[in-house]
Design a protein around this motif. Structure first.
Motif, PDB file in Angstrom:
ATOM      1  N   GLU A 129       1.041  -1.141  -0.084  1.00  0.00           N
ATOM      2  CA  GLU A 129      -0.158  -0.046   0.015  1.00  0.00           C
ATOM      3  C   GLU A 129       0.942   1.419  -0.185  1.00  0.00           C
ATOM      4  N   ILE A 130       0.757   1.905  -1.033  1.00  0.00           N
ATOM      5  CA  ILE A 130       1.769   3.262  -1.299  1.00  0.00           C
ATOM      6  C   ILE A 130       0.820   4.279  -2.082  1.00  0.00           C
ATOM      7  N   ASN A 131       1.104   5.297  -1.431  1.00  0.00           N
ATOM      8  CA  ASN A 131       0.356   6.540  -2.107  1.00  0.00           C
ATOM      9  C   ASN A 131       0.440   6.772  -3.476  1.00  0.00           C
ATOM     10  N   GLN A 132      -0.751   6.673  -4.215  1.00  0.00           N
ATOM     11  CA  GLN A 132      -0.655   6.667  -5.473  1.00  0.00           C
ATOM     12  C   GLN A 132       0.208   7.580  -6.219  1.00  0.00           C
ATOM     13  N   ASP A 133       0.494   8.993  -5.703  1.00  0.00           N
ATOM     14  CA  ASP A 133       1.297  10.019  -6.320  1.00  0.00           C
ATOM     15  C   ASP A 133       2.738   9.448  -6.080  1.00  0.00           C
ATOM     16  N   PRO A 136       4.986   6.534  -9.124  1.00  0.00           N
ATOM     17  CA  PRO A 136       5.578   6.817 -10.141  1.00  0.00           C
ATOM     18  C   PRO A 136       7.187   7.184  -9.689  1.00  0.00           C
ATOM     19  N   ILE A 137       7.363   7.844  -8.786  1.00  0.00           N
ATOM     20  CA  ILE A 137       8.804   8.195  -8.196  1.00  0.00           C
ATOM     21  C   ILE A 137       9.416   7.061  -7.918  1.00  0.00           C
ATOM     22  N   TYR A 138       8.752   6.207  -7.236  1.00  0.00           N
ATOM     23  CA  TYR A 138       9.364   4.643  -7.121  1.00  0.00           C
ATOM     24  C   TYR A 138       9.668   3.972  -8.374  1.00  0.00           C
ATOM     25  N   MET A 139       8.949   4.069  -9.397  1.00  0.00           N
ATOM     26  CA  MET A 139       9.252   3.542 -10.661  1.00  0.00           C
ATOM     27  C   MET A 139      10.574   4.395 -11.224  1.00  0.00           C
ATOM     28  N   PHE A 140      10.664   5.439 -11.085  1.00  0.00           N
ATOM     29  CA  PHE A 140      11.837   6.344 -11.392  1.00  0.00           C
ATOM     30  C   PHE A 140      13.099   5.921 -10.935  1.00  0.00           C
ATOM     31  N   ASN A 198     -12.756  -2.765 -11.510  1.00  0.00           N
ATOM     32  CA  ASN A 198     -12.801  -1.934 -10.521  1.00  0.00           C
ATOM     33  C   ASN A 198     -11.344  -1.210 -10.361  1.00  0.00           C
ATOM     34  N   LEU A 199     -10.947  -0.132 -10.911  1.00  0.00           N
ATOM     35  CA  LEU A 199      -9.782   0.548 -11.022  1.00  0.00           C
ATOM     36  C   LEU A 199      -9.245   1.041  -9.480  1.00  0.00           C
ATOM     37  N   ASP A 200     -10.371   1.544  -8.796  1.00  0.00           N
ATOM     38  CA  ASP A 200     -10.315   1.945  -7.431  1.00  0.00           C
ATOM     39  C   ASP A 200      -9.712   0.925  -6.452  1.00  0.00           C
ATOM     40  N   ALA A 201      -9.929  -0.308  -6.756  1.00  0.00           N
ATOM     41  CA  ALA A 201      -9.400  -1.399  -5.947  1.00  0.00           C
ATOM     42  C   ALA A 201      -7.987  -1.821  -6.074  1.00  0.00           C
ATOM     43  N   VAL A 202      -7.388  -1.421  -7.342  1.00  0.00           N
ATOM     44  CA  VAL A 202      -6.081  -1.412  -7.309  1.00  0.00           C
ATOM     45  C   VAL A 202      -5.150  -0.190  -7.149  1.00  0.00           C
ATOM     46  N   LYS A 203      -5.752   0.961  -6.739  1.00  0.00           N
ATOM     47  CA  LYS A 203      -5.232   2.134  -6.544  1.00  0.00           C
ATOM     48  C   LYS A 203      -4.385   2.307  -5.233  1.00  0.00           C
TER      49      LYS A 203
END
Length: 349
Positions: A129-133, A136-140, A198-203
């Motif tokens: 569980e990671i803040n969605q924002d 992308p920084i983790y991916m980078f 349900n995209l909210d379930a994987v947010k």
């Protein structure tokens, strides 16, 4: 803990013939489609008719040259126990229920218990569980990490290096895939590759997955939290490593505060500056190895690894955050991963 697995069971000629008849009838009854030759796998007859039940691919394989016959199943265990849930991993405490549901289906084909099947491929996975924002920084920063040469040079790895949603490292026997669940599935949904999601379930979910290919041994050998933990933690530790992420200026400040030796402090500052200017650990590693400062490449690689480990001992990741990220510090996920496995161990026990 398990996302997908491919398992197989060796059969005789008469069993093959009976399976062909029975599986063909079930396939037609379920979807109106017969078994057919796989376009990419000419030694196999295939059906996708039972994918919604969790049996994503079923193949009857016959290799005449070796007189080899087997049935292969690519299984999504979660779908057997949670209808329509193709996106969560299967926890090991669910495996008895998976086993019962598997038996209900394979009894129609006179096939054995799940635990008697041999593993060809297994995908170990956990969701954090990671803040969605922040994902992308983790991916980078993951893409700037210590990627092994044998994975880095693979064309498939190179193809995914620019992906904003996946950190995908490919090799012949295994694939490491750390990815943004929400963005990846949203992209597939928009392309029409998946429906009714349900995209909210994987947010706010970051998936860490290690796919082991060309396996051997019965399935029961692979159903272990410890084995899953060992797999995911090994690749996370060796590629990403420990140490929180900081911007360049903060990293230098922390090295000064954490290092008693002035000589060592200067050396580590120069080292992290080198990585910062080069753009990634893996680029810096290859450049450092070819530096004319050292007598030979082996010596250079040893010095690079030593400095890398010294930074990690200070709990500083060698990858620095860019100013555009908007943050000066990013938590390393080591502790979260360990907590996740401790929780899963308690659930199984």
């Amino acid at each position: 803990m398990i996302d997908t697995m491919t398992i197989y069971y060796r059969i005789t000629k008469s069993e093959f013939n009976n399976l062909y008849t029975n599986l063909n009838e079930l396939s037609i009854e379920s979807s109106g489609r017969k078994l057919h030759i796989d376009r990419k796998d000419k030694d196999a007859l295939v059906t996708y008719s039972f994918a919604k039940l969790g049996f994503q691919i079923i193949k009857l394989r016959y290799v005449k040259e070796y007189n080899y016959r087997a049935i292969e199943i690519t299984l999504k265990p979660k779908l057997l126990v949670d209808e329509g849930n193709a996106f969560d991993v299967t926890d090991l405490d669910e495996m008895e229920e998976v086993r019962r549901e598997f038996k209900r289906f394979v009894d129609l084909l006179s096939l054995p218990d799940l635990l008697q099947w041999t593993v060809k491929r297994i995908d170990y996975a956990i969701d954090l569980e990671i803040n969605q924002d922040l994902i992308p920084i983790y991916m980078f920063v993951f893409k700037q990490s210590n990627i092994p040469i044998y994975m880095l040079k693979d064309p498939i790895t190179q193809m995914y290096l620019e992906s904003p949603t996946n950190f995908y490292l490919y090799s012949k026997n295994l694939t490491v895939n750390f990815y943004n669940r929400y963005s990846t599935l949203k992209e597939k949904f928009e392309k029409g590759e998946i429906h009714k999601i349900n995209l909210d379930a994987v947010k706010n979910k970051l998936r860490l997955e290690v796919q082991h290919k060309n396996c051997s041994g019965e399935l029961c050998e692979y159903l272990s939290v410890e084995r899953c933990k060992k797999s995911i933690c090994y690749f996370y530790d060796s590629i990403i490593g420990n140490g929180h992420y900081y911007n360049f200026e903060k990293s230098l400040e922390l090295i000064t505060k954490s290092t008693r030796s002035i000589k060592r402090s200067i050396e580590l500052k120069e080292f992290i500056k080198y990585i910062h200017q080069t753009g990634s650990v893996w680029l810096a590693r290859e450049s450092f190895a070819k530096s004319k400062k050292f007598d030979n490449e082996l010596k250079a690689r040893k010095i690079f690894s030593r400095n890398l480990n010294l930074l990690r001992e200070l709990n500083i990741n060698p990858v620095t955050l860019t100013n555009s990220s908007g943050i000066s510090m990013l938590e390393n996920l080591c502790e979260r991963i360990n907590k996740k496995f401790k929780l899963d161990e308690r659930n199984v026990n």
